[in-house]
Scaffold this active site. Structure first.
Site, PDB file in Angstrom:
ATOM      1  N   ASP A 198       0.879  -1.159   0.000  1.00 54.56           N
ATOM      2  CA  ASP A 198       0.000   0.000   0.000  1.00 54.56           C
ATOM      3  C   ASP A 198       0.926   1.221   0.000  1.00 54.56           C
ATOM      4  OD1 ASP A 198      -2.080   1.754   0.021  1.00 54.56           O
ATOM      5  OD2 ASP A 198      -3.115   0.859   1.714  1.00 54.56           O
TER       6      ASP A 198
HETATM    7  C1  BGC Z   1      -4.911   3.365   0.099  1.00 54.33           C
HETATM    8  C2  BGC Z   1      -5.040   2.342  -1.000  1.00 54.33           C
HETATM    9  C3  BGC Z   1      -4.875   3.031  -2.329  1.00 54.33           C
HETATM   10  C4  BGC Z   1      -3.544   3.760  -2.369  1.00 54.33           C
HETATM   11  C5  BGC Z   1      -3.273   4.478  -3.662  1.00 54.33           C
HETATM   12  C6  BGC Z   1      -3.670   4.217  -0.038  1.00 54.33           C
HETATM   13  O1  BGC Z   1      -3.685   5.288   0.842  1.00 54.33           O
HETATM   14  O2  BGC Z   1      -4.940   2.713   1.343  1.00 54.33           O
HETATM   15  O3  BGC Z   1      -6.260   1.672  -0.925  1.00 54.33           O
HETATM   16  O4  BGC Z   1      -4.977   2.106  -3.375  1.00 54.33           O
HETATM   17  O5  BGC Z   1      -3.528   4.713  -1.327  1.00 54.33           O
HETATM   18  O6  BGC Z   1      -4.079   5.588  -3.800  1.00 54.33           O
END
Ligand code: BGC
Length: 780
Positions: free
Chosen positions: A272
């Site tokens: 993530d």
């Molecule tokens: C989120 C993810 C997301 C990623 C990219 C993160 O803060 O938890 O679900 O895909 O950002 O935007």
């Protein structure tokens, strides 16, 4: 255990060898060490003011698809291009305009949120949504969409629950597979997330999720396991949290032993965004790609190989998996994307899916659908005028429009009372003026509070109750990434909202007029204290861009509601089994600096309710919910009859068939659920667990359909921690066919002569501290 079947032995420690293609191996063998250390790290992120801390690593292609979440590194000399990954679960999140040019837009469809899609219980429909969503991914030049998201609805306050399907792993797994198969039928990828144990937003980057092996296997990993085995997602995204003391992205047991060796996952794992801490540990764990990527990560990996703390072979494998992904991507294939998906056609699918996932919670005296002479509607509630299509954060979508409820009703020819409308519009315009729209990042850091519920004067209510045919009140809720919801004024209605419902009911009931409440929410709320005031309640969830049209389809009767809850609505928050332990403890004295200038406050949350999540708890412990898992009304009635099992003793598999007949006056679809009660003399077991579901076709009045379910050994098995194995215990099993988890219509039993070990797995991911887990008071 009486005996082990041969079947179980064949599954003992299934081990999958390196899955990478020869071409990927060959390309990686031609890369320099530096190239490899760049390939495993994304290209960074363009956030104004933050570039010096977090990227971009190397300034290329950030603007191929503005608004995308990240790009991967290119090795141009070997013909490997950058690829683009972009959020998210409810549709492609990209910037709608580029270079301040308003003449051309790049809007995407805001689909109904995952919780609504799960409430359709219609995997074919979800697959259709996925197919259309994937087409937008492809036509906008994106390679992987960062979804679906499938964490568990452990607690109603989870800020991202709207992005997730259900409290039940079987529903979650089936929905995930349908969605992934649909999206990937376009030859673009998905990233199923957030793997795993990420059921809250409070301290999400630093919380240690403490969970037993059994609850992990049966609840929190199960949906991922089903999704992976039934749909082969291209990628998996590890989560932010620690799982039993280790960051998931640094956890070999999770990402390699379980995900790859036990389940056979062949794709790549990405972090993530800015997840985890130790880039080298992430490589070793099998977390191939670090997103969005920082220069410091490449450097750390390079140094580790040079000083011998990271075996280059490990890095090669990570790189090979990334190369395999790139070789399959549309960027590699140079697909000439149009930037013009058919948004009109997709809106029709979104509308159909939305109306099919709405749940009719209450409908006294057949108030709904509207009678033919319902023409003039008094419509209350801020949200009626400002309908919420989906949640916030990375699960948001930049759609061209959201049809409000007022617009939807008016599109269908209903009249809305002008005086009420004018009052709401003036109030909401004023609020908007005082709270100008902020940028995505600013809103994420500091969300604008919703406008307090507008107070409607009692005299006006009395007058309108005389002049109009019916009252509608919408209650709205929004939430999203970065924070969890609260009990007061969120899970519970605010005093102003309760007063509004009470006053509208009083005024309209005094004139013998009915009151319909529409819930435009992304997560569960309290309903028990105010529902007596409502004649009908329609749970519309957050239904995507066609919101108002879809709600109107149900209110008007154009669509007969067939959604059912995939998550329990408790009588009160305290009834939730996780209420005592959510969102856990925090240790502010140990805070360290995190990304974006935020503090990382260590926390820990212990999943003390164990396997008793949602209906597994409410039904086993006899706690009556407001609306149970699987519940939902229709404008017609169904009769269940003739449940038959193919055998009265289990011999590898059993088929159950049941007849469903529409006994009412309107065509309708019924969601039929199959629960199993397993013998519980050796292990604590919930009174029933969902092991199958099916939806009928649109049955005409009087029409009958026979539904068939297959039960195999793994459907009978529970995770036995002592033996680190899935075991179906010998004894009597009851098949319970119901219209909800609490409304079982037909039962039948079969016997299992001796225990079956359906799968022996690795002893991994055990908690490091004892957990005082909830159990039934039984002696084993
Ligand atoms: C989120 C993810 C997301 C990623 C990219 C993160 O803060 O938890 O679900 O895909 O950002 O935007």
């Amino acid at each position: 255990m009486k005996s082990l079947s041969l079947f179980s032995l064949s599954l003992f420690f299934v081990s999958i060898g390196a899955a990478q293609s020869n071409k990927a191996k060959e390309l990686v063998s031609r890369m320099t060490l530096e190239e490899k250390t760049h390939l495993v790290v994304g290209m960074g992120m363009n956030i104004p003011g933050l570039a010096q801390n977090n990227g971009p690593v190397i300034g290329q292609t950030m603007d191929k698809v503005p608004g995308a979440a990240g790009t991967t590194y290119a090795v141009q000399r070997l013909g490997l291009p950058n690829t683009v990954v972009s959020d998210g679960p409810a549709g492609l999140r990209i910037e709608p305009f580029r270079n301040k040019d308003s003449s051309k837009s790049y809007y995407a469809t805001a689909w109904p949120v995952a919780t609504l899609l799960a409430s359709t219980w219609n995997t074919q429909l979800v697959r259709q949504v996925g197919t259309a969503m994937g087409n937008e991914v492809k036509e906008y030049g994106v390679d992987v969409i960062l979804g679906p998201a499938l964490n568990t609805h452990r607690n109603p306050l989870g800020g991202r629950n709207f992005e997730y399907y259900s409290e039940d792993p079987f529903v979650t797994g089936k929905m995930t597979a349908a969605m992934v198969n649909g999206i990937q039928s376009n030859d673009v990828g998905t990233s199923i997330k957030h793997f795993a144990g990420n059921e809250q937003e409070t301290n999400r980057n630093s919380v240690n999720t403490i969970v037993s092996e059994r609850a992990l296997r049966e609840i929190y990993l199960k949906g991922f396991e089903i999704g992976i085995k039934e749909s082969n997602p291209w990628t998996v995204m590890s989560s932010y949290n620690y799982l039993n003391e280790k960051y998931t992205s640094e956890n070999y047991d999770l990402l390699t032993t379980v995900l790859r060796k036990e389940w056979g996952f062949k794709g790549l794992v990405m972090t993530d965004w800015f997840g985890g801490k130790d880039a080298v540990a992430q490589m070793k764990a099998g977390n191939d790609l670090l997103m969005p990527g920082t220069a410091a990560q490449s450097k750390a990996i390079l140094e580790a190989v040079q000083n011998g703390t990271l075996d280059e072979k490990v890095l090669n494998e990570n790189a090979e998996r990334i190369v395999d992904y790139i070789l399959g991507s549309q960027s590699y294939k140079k697909y000439a994307y149009s930037n013009k998906p058919d948004l009109k056609a997709h809106a029709l699918i979104a509308r159909a899916a939305a109306s099919e996932g709405m749940v009719l919670l209450k409908n006294n005296d057949g108030v709904l659908p509207f009678a033919n002479d319902t023409k003039n509607i008094a419509i209350f509630g801020n949200t009626s005028y400002n309908f919420i299509s989906g949640g916030t954060g990375s699960g948001d979508v930049n759609e061209a429009y959201t049809i409000s409820l007022v617009q939807g009703l008016s599109n269908a020819g209903y009249q809305m009372d002008g005086e009420i409308q004018a009052a709401y519009n003036a109030y909401l315009d004023d609020y908007r003026m005082k709270h100008p729209k902020k940028g995505f990042f600013q809103e994420f850091m500091n969300p604008t509070p919703p406008a307090p519920e507008f107070t409607v004067d009692k005299a006006l209510l009395a007058k309108k109750a005389g002049e109009t045919d019916i009252a509608l009140v919408t209650i709205g809720r929004n939430a999203g990434e970065g924070r969890d919801r609260k009990v007061e004024n969120d899970f519970n209605l605010s005093a102003a909202e309760k007063e509004l419902i009470g006053n509208v009911a009083e005024a309209f009931h005094a004139k013998n007029k009915k009151v319909v409440i529409v819930l435009n929410i992304g997560g569960v709320i309290e309903t028990a204290s105010w529902r007596e005031n409502a004649d009908a309640i329609l749970l519309a969830w957050q239904p995507g861009l066609e919101a108002g049209n879809a709600v109107t389809d149900v209110l008007s009767g154009k669509v007969n509601p067939s959604g059912k809850l995939a998550t329990t609505f408790p009588m009160k928050y305290e009834d939730e089994p996780s209420a005592k332990s959510f969102p856990g403890k925090e240790f502010p004295e140990k805070a360290t600096a995190g990304a974006f200038g935020m503090k990382l406050v260590p926390g820990e949350v212990t999943y003390e309710e164990g396997i008793y999540v949602g209906y597994r708890y409410f039904n086993t412990f006899g706690v009556k919910p407001a609306y149970e898992f699987g519940y939902g009304l229709s404008y017609t009635n169904f009769n269940y009859s003739n449940l038959k099992l193919s055998s009265s003793s289990f011999n590898g598999k059993i088929t159950a068939t049941v007849d469903i007949t529409n006994t009412g006056k309107k065509p309708g679809k019924e969601v039929v659920q199959l629960y199993i009660s397993a013998p519980a003399d050796k292990l604590d077991k919930p009174v029933e667990e969902l092991k199958g579901f099916a939806k009928t076709t649109l049955l005409k009045p009087g029409q009958k359909e026979t539904l068939s379910f297959t039960i195999d050994a793994k459907d009978l098995a529970s995770f036995n921690t002592d033996q680190t194995a899935w075991i179906a215990d010998a004894g009597t099993y009851t098949v319970r066919i119901g219209s909800s988890s609490d409304n079982i219509k037909q039962t039948a039993t079969f016997g299992l002569a001796s225990d079956i070990v359906t799968e022996k797995v690795n002893k991994v991911l055990a908690p490091k501290v004892p957990i005082n887990e909830l159990k039934q008071k039984k002696a084993f």
